[in-house]
Structure formats: structure tokens, C-alpha cells
Design an enzyme around this catalytic site. Structure first.
Site, PDB file in Angstrom:
ATOM      1  N   CYS A 106      39.795  45.163  43.180  1.00  0.00           N
ATOM      2  CA  CYS A 106      39.893  45.264  41.720  1.00  0.00           C
ATOM      3  C   CYS A 106      41.349  45.307  41.248  1.00  0.00           C
ATOM      4  CB  CYS A 106      39.165  46.502  41.222  1.00  0.00           C
ATOM      5  SG  CYS A 106      37.410  46.463  41.585  1.00  0.00           S
TER       6      CYS A 106
ATOM      7  N   HIS B  75      41.931  49.878  34.695  1.00  0.00           N
ATOM      8  CA  HIS B  75      40.791  49.169  35.300  1.00  0.00           C
ATOM      9  C   HIS B  75      39.509  49.853  34.834  1.00  0.00           C
ATOM     10  CE1 HIS B  75      38.040  47.341  37.982  1.00  0.00           C
ATOM     11  NE2 HIS B  75      37.924  48.390  38.785  1.00  0.00           N
TER      12      HIS B  75
ATOM     13  N   ASN C 269      32.035  46.524  35.218  1.00  0.00           N
ATOM     14  CA  ASN C 269      33.198  46.378  36.099  1.00  0.00           C
ATOM     15  C   ASN C 269      33.293  44.919  36.548  1.00  0.00           C
ATOM     16  OD1 ASN C 269      35.065  46.387  38.157  1.00  0.00           O
ATOM     17  ND2 ASN C 269      34.211  48.155  39.235  1.00  0.00           N
TER      18      ASN C 269
END
Ligand code: UT7
Length: 331
Positions: free
Chosen positions: A113, A256, A286
Site C-alpha cells: 500500500c 493511506h 482500501n
């Protein structure tokens, strides 16, 4: 040494919306649980035949248009992704071809990520040392292709999307003021892919889920959560310190988007008011390396960012990897 700054932003998230209610029909879960435990209400899913490079190319075109540049002006393309269309050629080369950036060198960065912030670092340093003038940096994922739809612990979290920025040269002390990156492979068992085609058995990685696809993602959510909060705080403070910027000087933090509770815990630890933290997780879930550039583009096009605003980007992901960047908004 010159610096780099963001001269354009773009994003593309597929039209198809998968709501928490839809997921109630797929796994044993509820809208209430997902909303309370993650903050997610819905996510976007790519349609059949829509690849990571398609999402990336759409986001890239938008970022180029905002920058007032042609694709042929780019001399570097760096794509952060864990879901490239295929192992090789790189997603970045496919994007290069799709947008017609025939003067660019292109490469992928694999950092979970954290892919976007890692890719940003590569492009930023290329501009700083004079190897590049205009660079495209993309975070793009089709996570739905690697989701285990029988695992309620992960399938409710993930979504598809892409975000992009174009970097150009900037005066010293403006633009990207610091980037800090960290990794710790000792925690690789927290979040990893199982690939029946290419992965040799690794004794230290528990195979906890039934195989529904040759390639899918496995996560120890609870342990990952705790590490995420700890690493995000650490990297946020280190990034601010390197740029010599105080928390109270920040106009916006773009973290994030993995879990709203992680974002809130970070804000609390840094002593940041809620309105200074940009949140998109309710709409997109996500999307791994895409969350930060998607949120950044949204903040930018909502008119939230003013010249000389100090922005903090912070990320965390599989690897483990984590990173931060302090951006002096010079656009
Ligand atoms: O992108 C970077 C990396 N990713 C992250 O940083 C994500 C980090 N982790 C998380 O966001 C959270 O750990 C999750 C959202 C994945 C899970 O939340 P949690 O509060 O840590 O829940 P848990 O795993 O401790 O599970 C609590 C309970 C369990 O049931 P029992 O054992 O208490 O009966 C789970 O089986 O919740 C259950 N559960 C669910 N229930 C309904 C887990 N997933 C679901 C679900 N719906 N989707």
C-alpha cells in the site's frame, strides 16, 4: 540541487459500486459491522477486461491535462502497484503505451500500500538530480482480482482505483520538502499474497485460507492494525522533522486509507483535529497504492489546497513498508 513539485493530479475509480449491503449477500457480514469497524460504506470494482493499466492511464490523462502537459513531455513514469496487469512487461510500460508517452522511461514499484509514496520518492529524486524534468507517478490497483471473496476479514476492505500526479521542477524549499521510507521484511507474514503459480512454499507463512483463486491476498488484520498505527505515527514525525515543519503548521494530512479507526488513532496521536485529516475510505475502501493520490486529487479539485499549504502524506502496507512525504503545495 533543484526540487520537485506536484503540477497536476488525477484519479479514476471504476463506475461499478459494491455496497456493504451487497457484501452481506456474499459473506457472513453486516453493513453495521463494516461501518463501525472500518468506516467503509462502499467500494468500486473494475469490470471484466478493465485492468490496472486502464485505471492508471485514465488517472494519468487527467493529471497531465491539469498540468497543461502532453504525454510526450514526460521523461519518466513510475507506477506503484501490487496488481499489475501481468508479471511483465511492467504496468508502467503498458500505461506509457496507452497514453502515448513515447519519450519516457517506465517502471513499476512494488511496495504494498506504500507503492505511491515509494514511486513518488523515485520520481522526486530523479528530478532533484537532473535525470528527469517531468515525471508521472501513479498508484493503481485492481484488488478485486486478488481478493478471496470467501474471507470476510479482507474482502469487505478492498476496492479498485487509481490516482496520479505529475511532478515537475521546483525552486529549493518549495514542493516536496521531505520523503522518508522504511521497510521491515520480518513482518512479511502480516499481509501477503499466495500465488499458486509462482510462490514456493514458505514455512513461516501460514496458509490460513481456502484457495479460491490461484493468486489472492491474506492478512492478519488485528496485528496489522496495531503495527499500522505505530508505524504511521513514527514516519509522520520523522517526515515532519526532516522538513522542519511542526504538526501545528500542517494544513492537511492525506493518510493511506486502510481503516477509519487507524486514521483516527493517528490523528489523535499527532494531536490533529479531525478536519485536518482527509478521509475517502467511506466511498472507496482500501485501494492500496491508489488511496493517497485519489484522496489528494479530490482534496485538490475541491479547492481545499492553497499555495504554500503544508501537506503530509503518510502510508503503511505489506512488506512491511511505510513512508511519508511533506509537500509544500506550490501548484
Ligand atoms: O492497507 C494496509 C494494511 N491493512 C490494514 O492496515 C488493515 C488493518 N486491520 C484492520 O483494519 C482490522 O483489523 C480489520 C477491519 C481487518 C478487522 O477488525 P478488528 O477489529 O481487528 O477485528 P478482528 O479481526 O479482531 O475480529 C473481531 C471479530 C471476529 O469474531 P470473533 O472471533 O470475535 O467472534 C471476526 O471473526 O469480528 C469478526 N469479523 C467480522 N464480522 C463481521 C471479522 N471480519 C468481519 C466481517 N464482518 N467482515
Amino acid at each position: 540541487m533543484q526540487n520537485s513539485k506536484i503540477v497536476g493530479t488525477g484519479s479514476y475509480c471504476p463506475e461499478l459500486v459494491l455496497t456493504n449491503k451487497d457484501l452481506e449477500r456474499i459473506v457472513d457480514t453486516s453493513d453495521d459491522w463494516i461501518t463501525k469497524r472500518t468506516g467503509i460504506k462502499e467500494r468500486r470494482i473494475a469490470k471484466d477486461g478493465q485492468f490496472t493499466s486502464d485505471l492508471a492511464a485514465a488517472a494519468a490523462r487527467e493529471a497531465l491535462a491539469m498540468a497543461g502537459l502532453k504525454a510526450s513531455d514526460l521523461d519518466l513514469i513510475v507506477v506503484g502497484t501490487v496488481t499489475p496487469d501481468r508479471q511483465f512487461p511492467s504496468c508502467a510500460c503498458t500505461v506509457q503505451h496507452k497514453i502515448g508517452a513515447n519519450n519516457a522511461a517506465a517502471m513499476d514499484v512494488s511496495a504494498g500500500c506504500s507503492g505511491f509514496v515509494y514511486a513518488l520518492s523515485v520520481a522526486h529524486n530523479a528530478i532533484r538530480c537532473g535525470a528527469s524534468k517531468y515525471a508521472l507517478v501513479v498508484g493503481s490497483e485492481v484488488l478485486s482480482a486478488v481478493t478471496n471473496w470467501q474471507d470476510r476479514g479482507t474482502c469487505v476492505l478492498l476496492g479498485d482505483g487509481a490516482g496520479a500526479v505529475v511532478l515537475g521542477p521546483a525552486e529549493k524549499d518549495t514542493g516536496i520538502r521531505s520523503i522518508k521510507l522504511k521497510s521491515d521484511g520480518a513482518f512479511g507474514d502480516l499481509l501477503y499474497s499466495v500465488d499458486d503459480n509462482i510462490t514456493r512454499p514458505v514455512p513461516s507463512l501460514p496458509e490460513r485460507h481456502n484457495h479460491t483463486k490461484p493468486f489472492y491476498l491474506v492478512m492478519d488484520g488485528n496485528r496489522t492494525f496495531k503495527k499500522a498505527v505505530q508505524c504511521l505515527e513514527e514516519i509522520a514525525l520523522a517526515t515532519l522533522e526532516e522538513a522542519k515543519v511542526g504538526v501545528d503548521e500542517l494544513a492537511l494530512v492525506v493518510p493511506h486509507q486502510a481503516n477509519l479507526r487507524i486514521i483516527n488513532a493517528l490523528a489523535q496521536r499527532l494531536g490533529l483535529p479531525e478536519e485536518k485529516v482527509y478521509v475517502t475510505i467511506q466511498k472507496y475502501g482500501n485501494t492500496s497504492s491508489a488511496t493517497i493520490p485519489v484522496a489528494l486529487h479530490e482534496a485538490n479539485t475541491s479547492g481545499l489546497l492553497r499555495p504554500r499549504d503544508k501537506l503530509l502524506l503518510v502510508t503503511f502496507g505489506a512488506g512491511l513498508t511505510w513512508g511519508g512525504s511533506l509537500v509544500d503545495w506550490a501548484a
